[in-house]
Design an enzyme around this catalytic site. Structure first.
Site, PDB file in Angstrom:
ATOM      1  N   GLU A 182      78.341  11.159 -27.974  1.00 39.36           N
ATOM      2  CA  GLU A 182      77.892  10.051 -28.817  1.00 39.36           C
ATOM      3  C   GLU A 182      78.284   8.716 -28.203  1.00 39.36           C
ATOM      4  O   GLU A 182      79.418   8.558 -27.724  1.00 39.36           O
ATOM      5  CB  GLU A 182      78.542  10.202 -30.193  1.00 39.36           C
ATOM      6  CG  GLU A 182      77.656   9.861 -31.332  1.00 39.36           C
ATOM      7  CD  GLU A 182      76.460  10.800 -31.447  1.00 39.36           C
ATOM      8  OE1 GLU A 182      75.382  10.448 -30.928  1.00 39.36           O
ATOM      9  OE2 GLU A 182      76.595  11.868 -32.058  1.00 39.36           O
ATOM     10  N   HIS A 183      77.347   7.788 -28.228  1.00 39.80           N
ATOM     11  CA  HIS A 183      77.532   6.460 -27.631  1.00 39.80           C
ATOM     12  C   HIS A 183      77.842   6.563 -26.133  1.00 39.80           C
ATOM     13  O   HIS A 183      78.574   5.754 -25.584  1.00 39.80           O
ATOM     14  CB  HIS A 183      78.621   5.674 -28.387  1.00 39.80           C
ATOM     15  CG  HIS A 183      78.178   5.281 -29.765  1.00 39.80           C
ATOM     16  ND1 HIS A 183      77.378   4.190 -30.001  1.00 39.80           N
ATOM     17  CD2 HIS A 183      78.394   5.865 -30.967  1.00 39.80           C
ATOM     18  CE1 HIS A 183      77.132   4.107 -31.312  1.00 39.80           C
ATOM     19  NE2 HIS A 183      77.723   5.113 -31.910  1.00 39.80           N
ATOM     20  N   GLY A 219      70.215   8.613 -40.141  1.00 36.67           N
ATOM     21  CA  GLY A 219      70.652   8.542 -38.745  1.00 36.67           C
ATOM     22  C   GLY A 219      70.135   9.723 -37.945  1.00 36.67           C
ATOM     23  O   GLY A 219      70.729  10.138 -36.956  1.00 36.67           O
ATOM     24  N   LEU A 220      69.006  10.291 -38.371  1.00 40.92           N
ATOM     25  CA  LEU A 220      68.424  11.423 -37.639  1.00 40.92           C
ATOM     26  C   LEU A 220      67.188  10.967 -36.859  1.00 40.92           C
ATOM     27  O   LEU A 220      66.314  11.751 -36.547  1.00 40.92           O
ATOM     28  CB  LEU A 220      68.075  12.566 -38.611  1.00 40.92           C
ATOM     29  CG  LEU A 220      69.264  13.131 -39.405  1.00 40.92           C
ATOM     30  CD1 LEU A 220      68.786  14.164 -40.440  1.00 40.92           C
ATOM     31  CD2 LEU A 220      70.297  13.776 -38.487  1.00 40.92           C
ATOM     32  N   SER A 221      67.136   9.663 -36.591  1.00 41.90           N
ATOM     33  CA  SER A 221      66.133   9.082 -35.701  1.00 41.90           C
ATOM     34  C   SER A 221      64.721   9.042 -36.253  1.00 41.90           C
ATOM     35  O   SER A 221      63.755   9.356 -35.546  1.00 41.90           O
ATOM     36  CB  SER A 221      66.096   9.815 -34.366  1.00 41.90           C
ATOM     37  OG  SER A 221      67.235   9.513 -33.656  1.00 41.90           O
ATOM     38  N   SER A 222      64.590   8.627 -37.502  1.00 42.50           N
ATOM     39  CA  SER A 222      63.233   8.514 -38.029  1.00 42.50           C
ATOM     40  C   SER A 222      62.448   7.446 -37.268  1.00 42.50           C
ATOM     41  O   SER A 222      61.245   7.582 -37.071  1.00 42.50           O
ATOM     42  CB  SER A 222      63.250   8.207 -39.525  1.00 42.50           C
ATOM     43  OG  SER A 222      64.035   7.084 -39.779  1.00 42.50           O
ATOM     44  N   ASP A 251      67.507   9.369 -28.260  1.00 42.45           N
ATOM     45  CA  ASP A 251      66.678   9.789 -29.397  1.00 42.45           C
ATOM     46  C   ASP A 251      65.248  10.088 -28.960  1.00 42.45           C
ATOM     47  O   ASP A 251      64.679  11.132 -29.295  1.00 42.45           O
ATOM     48  CB  ASP A 251      66.658   8.697 -30.475  1.00 42.45           C
ATOM     49  CG  ASP A 251      68.054   8.381 -30.985  1.00 42.45           C
ATOM     50  OD1 ASP A 251      68.983   9.137 -30.659  1.00 42.45           O
ATOM     51  OD2 ASP A 251      68.205   7.378 -31.690  1.00 42.45           O
ATOM     52  N   TYR A 261      76.183  -1.771 -33.748  1.00 46.12           N
ATOM     53  CA  TYR A 261      75.758  -0.977 -32.590  1.00 46.12           C
ATOM     54  C   TYR A 261      75.682  -1.870 -31.356  1.00 46.12           C
ATOM     55  O   TYR A 261      76.236  -1.559 -30.298  1.00 46.12           O
ATOM     56  CB  TYR A 261      74.395  -0.341 -32.875  1.00 46.12           C
ATOM     57  CG  TYR A 261      73.916   0.581 -31.786  1.00 46.12           C
ATOM     58  CD1 TYR A 261      74.109   1.953 -31.877  1.00 46.12           C
ATOM     59  CD2 TYR A 261      73.281   0.081 -30.650  1.00 46.12           C
ATOM     60  CE1 TYR A 261      73.689   2.802 -30.874  1.00 46.12           C
ATOM     61  CE2 TYR A 261      72.850   0.918 -29.639  1.00 46.12           C
ATOM     62  CZ  TYR A 261      73.048   2.276 -29.765  1.00 46.12           C
ATOM     63  OH  TYR A 261      72.634   3.110 -28.758  1.00 46.12           O
TER      64      TYR A 261
HETATM   65  C1  GLA Z   1      71.615   5.892 -31.809  1.00 43.61           C
HETATM   66  C2  GLA Z   1      70.888   5.400 -30.568  1.00 43.61           C
HETATM   67  C3  GLA Z   1      71.103   6.340 -29.386  1.00 43.61           C
HETATM   68  C4  GLA Z   1      72.590   6.650 -29.182  1.00 43.61           C
HETATM   69  C5  GLA Z   1      73.264   7.023 -30.496  1.00 43.61           C
HETATM   70  C6  GLA Z   1      74.753   7.148 -30.364  1.00 43.61           C
HETATM   71  O1  GLA Z   1      71.044   7.083 -32.253  1.00 43.61           O
HETATM   72  O2  GLA Z   1      69.515   5.265 -30.819  1.00 43.61           O
HETATM   73  O3  GLA Z   1      70.533   5.795 -28.236  1.00 43.61           O
HETATM   74  O4  GLA Z   1      73.237   5.573 -28.573  1.00 43.61           O
HETATM   75  O5  GLA Z   1      72.996   6.086 -31.529  1.00 43.61           O
HETATM   76  O6  GLA Z   1      75.087   8.197 -29.529  1.00 43.61           O
END
Ligand code: GLA
Length: 394
Positions: free
Chosen positions: A35-36, A128-131, A176, A226
């Site tokens: 993550e990150h 936070g599941l990338s919608s 994502d 972020y």
């Molecule tokens: C979000 C960002 C990703 C990534 C994560 C953290 O989902 O879109 O690119 O940086 O946070 O891992």
């Protein structure tokens, strides 16, 4: 009525025609670990899930674009055209598809007509599941198919990231869009974000499932925090570069980091960089453990990842910490951690199947007691990446 008929009917009701409607899907994603790390040139380990965004789309004969989301019916039809695609705050969610259409055209692909698009997403809200990446990629795929664009999948993924960075102004990495564009059923993707080389790792979880647990906390200020984390990592890298010949934090091993960390002037930035370096090492190790079937070690790496995101990266918060700590205390749990950007959103846990029901009950009790409202629980199904879905059926 199945979901295809529902999309078809809604499209017809909203746009008043049913000419050559085609259906597309792009998933959301979870991240097992890493993550990150993606904007630090490190590794990530995401998987695409069965929740995602559906789009029903049809070409028009003029150059108009009309967008409608079944998730935001109150916003009505949002309209613009192929020549006027600048970001408009009043267009709200539709800025994601608009950005994608703009950047695809800017890359030299010609769209000869406008489109009507109806979207429906079943990714839980603010999870936070990338919608957002899911909307970008489903839009990219439908443009590619409707206009027969020779668009390479990796190029499409990069354009999705560019929409986030240059149109929405969130400096996110590529994880994502990559997970959503390249996902594979029952596999996670171990991706080197520096080189974009990757391997698919089969998710052999031996009587265990991945649970997704939603804090139900809205991710307020997440974008600005972020961007701040990213800037702190960049500042740490600049300090390290005064003596080291590196281009990203992902190039450092934990030992190298320990030897040189004093070069980083600011203590907070040093903690951020520490997380990025150690998290990358954990992600590399995690692939090895999954391939060996050592799920116990894999789970421990997940737990360490959460602690690091809590203490060094400081992106977890009370809700995620409460959920994850409650999960750690349950029988049958191999590991648990936050997933995605943090600041609210979801955690994941690997739980032995026979313990899932008690897991949900006990974690929810502990969570509601401390936070005052309940969490939501889903069993993750790992599905394929973005695709057109059976246009023949319609
Ligand atoms: C979000 C960002 C990703 C990534 C994560 C953290 O989902 O879109 O690119 O940086 O946070 O891992």
């Amino acid at each position: 009525m199945n979901y295809m008929d529902t999309l078809h009917k809604n499209f017809t009701d909203v746009f008043n025609h049913a000419n050559d409607i085609r259906l597309f899907f792009a998933p959301g994603r979870i991240n097992l670990i890493g993550e990150h790390t993606d904007y630090n040139g490190g590794h990530v380990f995401p998987a695409s899930i069965s929740f995602g965004t559906y789009a029903a789309a049809a070409k028009r004969t003029d150059n108009k674009l009309r967008f409608y989301s079944m998730n935001f019916p109150e916003a009505g039809i949002i309209e613009c055209d192929l020549e006027h695609l600048d970001y408009d705050p009043a267009h709200n969610w539709a800025n994601y598809p608009k950005g994608m259409i703009q950047f695809i055209q800017d890359s030299g692909y010609e769209l000869h007509a406008g489109i009507d698009i109806l979207y429906y997403g079943d990714i839980p809200n603010s999870a936070g599941l990338s919608s957002s990446a899911s909307i970008e990629i489903v839009t990219g795929i439908l443009l590619e198919r409707l206009f027969h664009l020779e668009l390479d999948r990796i190029e499409l993924i990069k354009l999705g990231q560019k929409v986030e960075n240059d149109y929405i102004h969130v400096n996110s990495g590529i994880m994502d869009q990559f997970a959503i564009g390249m996902g594979k059923q029952d596999h996670a993707i171990h991706l080197n974000t520096e080189t974009l080389s990757f391997t698919y790792a089969p998710l052999k979880l031996a009587d265990h499932s991945i649970m997704i647990i939603h804090t139900n906390k809205s991710r307020a200020l997440a974008d600005s925090k972020y961007n701040e984390r990213r800037a702190q990592c960049e500042a740490a890298l600049t300090d390290l570069q005064t003596e080291l010949n590196i281009t990203s934090l992902g190039e450092l091993t934990p030992d190298e980091f320990e030897t040189h960390k004093q070069l980083i002037q600011d203590e907070t930035n040093r903690k951020r960089a520490k997380h990025a370096v150690y998290e990358n090492a954990r992600t590399i190790k995690a692939l090895e453990m999954l391939n060996k079937g050592d799920l116990v070690h894999f789970g421990k790496l997940m737990n360490e990842s959460h602690r690091s995101l809590q203490e060094d990266y400081e992106v977890t918060g009370l809700e995620l910490d409460t959920l994850v700590e409650a999960a750690w205390n349950q029988e049958g749990v191999l590991g648990a951690r936050m997933t995605g950007a943090g600041f609210g959103g979801c955690a994941i846990a690997i739980v032995r199947n026979e313990h899932i029901e008690t897991f949900k009950k006990h974690v929810n009790q502990a969570y509601a007691k401390k936070i005052g409202y309940e969490a939501l629980f889903y069993t993750a199904q790992i599905g394929d990446g973005a695709k057109e879905i059976t246009k023949e059926v319609i």
